[in-house]
Design a protein around this motif. Sequence first.
Motif, PDB file in Angstrom:
ATOM      1  N   GLU A 136      32.693 -11.215   0.331  1.00 25.86           N
ATOM      2  CA  GLU A 136      33.263  -9.868   0.401  1.00 25.86           C
ATOM      3  C   GLU A 136      32.167  -8.815   0.552  1.00 25.86           C
ATOM      4  OE1 GLU A 136      35.576  -6.892  -2.623  1.00 25.86           O
ATOM      5  OE2 GLU A 136      36.256  -8.967  -2.572  1.00 25.86           O
ATOM      6  N   LEU A 137      31.051  -9.010  -0.143  1.00 29.66           N
ATOM      7  CA  LEU A 137      29.919  -8.088  -0.036  1.00 29.66           C
ATOM      8  C   LEU A 137      29.311  -8.143   1.360  1.00 29.66           C
ATOM      9  CD1 LEU A 137      27.833  -6.110  -1.154  1.00 29.66           C
ATOM     10  CD2 LEU A 137      26.590  -8.081  -2.078  1.00 29.66           C
ATOM     11  N   VAL A 138      29.170  -9.341   1.892  1.00 30.89           N
ATOM     12  CA  VAL A 138      28.622  -9.488   3.245  1.00 30.89           C
ATOM     13  C   VAL A 138      29.508  -8.757   4.244  1.00 30.89           C
ATOM     14  CG1 VAL A 138      28.071 -11.126   5.086  1.00 30.89           C
ATOM     15  CG2 VAL A 138      27.511 -11.668   2.704  1.00 30.89           C
ATOM     16  N   SER A 139      30.810  -8.939   4.120  1.00 33.23           N
ATOM     17  CA  SER A 139      31.749  -8.271   5.020  1.00 33.23           C
ATOM     18  C   SER A 139      31.626  -6.754   4.906  1.00 33.23           C
ATOM     19  CB  SER A 139      33.176  -8.709   4.689  1.00 33.23           C
ATOM     20  OG  SER A 139      34.095  -8.044   5.514  1.00 33.23           O
ATOM     21  N   LYS A 140      31.504  -6.266   3.685  1.00 30.22           N
ATOM     22  CA  LYS A 140      31.371  -4.828   3.473  1.00 30.22           C
ATOM     23  C   LYS A 140      30.075  -4.304   4.096  1.00 30.22           C
ATOM     24  CE  LYS A 140      32.454  -1.488  -0.018  1.00 30.22           C
ATOM     25  NZ  LYS A 140      32.976  -1.291  -1.345  1.00 30.22           N
ATOM     26  N   LEU A 141      28.969  -5.043   3.932  1.00 32.71           N
ATOM     27  CA  LEU A 141      27.704  -4.648   4.545  1.00 32.71           C
ATOM     28  C   LEU A 141      27.828  -4.572   6.061  1.00 32.71           C
ATOM     29  CD1 LEU A 141      25.107  -6.707   2.487  1.00 32.71           C
ATOM     30  CD2 LEU A 141      25.290  -4.217   2.578  1.00 32.71           C
ATOM     31  N   LEU A 142      28.496  -5.568   6.644  1.00 36.31           N
ATOM     32  CA  LEU A 142      28.662  -5.578   8.094  1.00 36.31           C
ATOM     33  C   LEU A 142      29.431  -4.353   8.567  1.00 36.31           C
ATOM     34  CD1 LEU A 142      29.477  -9.329   8.785  1.00 36.31           C
ATOM     35  CD2 LEU A 142      27.438  -8.093   9.489  1.00 36.31           C
ATOM     36  N   HIS A 143      30.509  -4.017   7.847  1.00 38.11           N
ATOM     37  CA  HIS A 143      31.344  -2.894   8.273  1.00 38.11           C
ATOM     38  C   HIS A 143      30.705  -1.537   7.987  1.00 38.11           C
ATOM     39  CE1 HIS A 143      34.287  -6.099   8.526  1.00 38.11           C
ATOM     40  NE2 HIS A 143      34.936  -5.315   9.346  1.00 38.11           N
ATOM     41  N   LEU A 144      29.934  -1.427   6.920  1.00 37.12           N
ATOM     42  CA  LEU A 144      29.326  -0.147   6.564  1.00 37.12           C
ATOM     43  C   LEU A 144      28.052   0.151   7.348  1.00 37.12           C
ATOM     44  CD1 LEU A 144      29.735  -0.128   2.681  1.00 37.12           C
ATOM     45  CD2 LEU A 144      30.989   1.258   4.348  1.00 37.12           C
ATOM     46  N   LYS A 168      28.791  -3.400  18.129  1.00 34.03           N
ATOM     47  CA  LYS A 168      29.521  -4.669  18.240  1.00 34.03           C
ATOM     48  C   LYS A 168      28.582  -5.835  18.525  1.00 34.03           C
ATOM     49  CE  LYS A 168      33.957  -2.796  19.642  1.00 34.03           C
ATOM     50  NZ  LYS A 168      35.005  -2.758  20.661  1.00 34.03           N
ATOM     51  N   LYS A 169      27.533  -5.581  19.292  1.00 36.17           N
ATOM     52  CA  LYS A 169      26.563  -6.632  19.619  1.00 36.17           C
ATOM     53  C   LYS A 169      25.882  -7.132  18.343  1.00 36.17           C
ATOM     54  CE  LYS A 169      22.630  -7.561  22.616  1.00 36.17           C
ATOM     55  NZ  LYS A 169      21.701  -7.007  23.596  1.00 36.17           N
ATOM     56  N   THR A 170      25.538  -6.207  17.445  1.00 35.17           N
ATOM     57  CA  THR A 170      24.893  -6.584  16.198  1.00 35.17           C
ATOM     58  C   THR A 170      25.829  -7.436  15.355  1.00 35.17           C
ATOM     59  OG1 THR A 170      23.710  -4.491  16.239  1.00 35.17           O
ATOM     60  CG2 THR A 170      23.684  -5.693  14.174  1.00 35.17           C
ATOM     61  N   LYS A 171      27.081  -7.019  15.251  1.00 34.48           N
ATOM     62  CA  LYS A 171      28.057  -7.794  14.486  1.00 34.48           C
ATOM     63  C   LYS A 171      28.231  -9.176  15.097  1.00 34.48           C
ATOM     64  CE  LYS A 171      30.745  -3.922  12.711  1.00 34.48           C
ATOM     65  NZ  LYS A 171      32.040  -3.249  12.699  1.00 34.48           N
ATOM     66  N   GLY A 172      28.196  -9.247  16.411  1.00 30.08           N
ATOM     67  CA  GLY A 172      28.341 -10.522  17.094  1.00 30.08           C
ATOM     68  C   GLY A 172      27.223 -11.489  16.764  1.00 30.08           C
ATOM     69  N   VAL A 173      26.010 -10.974  16.635  1.00 32.43           N
ATOM     70  CA  VAL A 173      24.875 -11.823  16.269  1.00 32.43           C
ATOM     71  C   VAL A 173      25.117 -12.422  14.893  1.00 32.43           C
ATOM     72  CG1 VAL A 173      22.410 -11.815  15.691  1.00 32.43           C
ATOM     73  CG2 VAL A 173      23.221 -10.619  17.724  1.00 32.43           C
ATOM     74  N   PHE A 174      25.630 -11.617  13.974  1.00 34.11           N
ATOM     75  CA  PHE A 174      25.887 -12.126  12.632  1.00 34.11           C
ATOM     76  C   PHE A 174      27.031 -13.130  12.616  1.00 34.11           C
ATOM     77  CE2 PHE A 174      23.617  -8.397  10.648  1.00 34.11           C
ATOM     78  CZ  PHE A 174      22.534  -9.175  10.321  1.00 34.11           C
ATOM     79  N   LEU A 175      28.017 -12.931  13.458  1.00 31.93           N
ATOM     80  CA  LEU A 175      29.095 -13.913  13.528  1.00 31.93           C
ATOM     81  C   LEU A 175      28.574 -15.235  14.076  1.00 31.93           C
ATOM     82  CD1 LEU A 175      32.030 -11.683  14.794  1.00 31.93           C
ATOM     83  CD2 LEU A 175      31.647 -12.552  12.480  1.00 31.93           C
ATOM     84  N   TYR A 176      27.608 -15.154  14.994  1.00 31.08           N
ATOM     85  CA  TYR A 176      26.993 -16.362  15.537  1.00 31.08           C
ATOM     86  C   TYR A 176      26.229 -17.117  14.459  1.00 31.08           C
ATOM     87  CZ  TYR A 176      24.039 -19.337  18.408  1.00 31.08           C
ATOM     88  OH  TYR A 176      23.400 -20.407  18.941  1.00 31.08           O
ATOM     89  N   LEU A 177      25.562 -16.392  13.579  1.00 30.46           N
ATOM     90  CA  LEU A 177      24.860 -17.019  12.452  1.00 30.46           C
ATOM     91  C   LEU A 177      25.904 -17.258  11.358  1.00 30.46           C
ATOM     92  CD1 LEU A 177      21.732 -14.691  12.377  1.00 30.46           C
ATOM     93  CD2 LEU A 177      21.823 -17.032  13.234  1.00 30.46           C
ATOM     94  N   SER A 178      26.730 -18.258  11.558  1.00 30.91           N
ATOM     95  CA  SER A 178      27.936 -18.413  10.755  1.00 30.91           C
ATOM     96  C   SER A 178      27.719 -18.898   9.328  1.00 30.91           C
ATOM     97  CB  SER A 178      28.911 -19.349  11.462  1.00 30.91           C
ATOM     98  OG  SER A 178      28.306 -20.612  11.650  1.00 30.91           O
ATOM     99  N   SER A 179      26.583 -19.446   9.020  1.00 34.12           N
ATOM    100  CA  SER A 179      26.346 -19.887   7.657  1.00 34.12           C
ATOM    101  C   SER A 179      26.356 -18.685   6.729  1.00 34.12           C
ATOM    102  CB  SER A 179      25.000 -20.599   7.558  1.00 34.12           C
ATOM    103  OG  SER A 179      24.647 -20.785   6.206  1.00 34.12           O
ATOM    104  N   PRO A 180      27.211 -18.696   5.695  1.00 32.22           N
ATOM    105  CA  PRO A 180      27.275 -17.541   4.788  1.00 32.22           C
ATOM    106  C   PRO A 180      25.919 -17.190   4.177  1.00 32.22           C
ATOM    107  CG  PRO A 180      29.127 -18.995   4.379  1.00 32.22           C
ATOM    108  CD  PRO A 180      28.206 -19.710   5.345  1.00 32.22           C
TER     109      PRO A 180
END
Length: 76
Positions: free
Chosen positions: A13-21, A26-38
């Motif tokens: 939940e904290l990771v998700s909040k960091l991503l959104h805040l 969108k490109k940056t968020k995509g890189v993090f989605l690619y690095l899928s390991s929590p």
Amino acid sequence: GKRLTDMPSVPQELVSKLLHLHFKDKKTKGVFLYLSSPGITAEAAIRSVRQAQAEGLAHVDVEQLEKVLPQLLLDF
């Protein structure tokens, strides 16, 4: 310093909040989605936010991720 493997896990939940805040591009968020390991995602987010703060920036951009990613990959 301590690495993520030496510390308790970061709640998803904290990771998700960091991503959104902090990650507006969108490109940056995509890189993090690619690095899928929590664990890797959380550590990359934390390091990128710290890098942006050190540079006096309010938001993380691809540039901060690019600066921390090489060392992150070496640490894992």
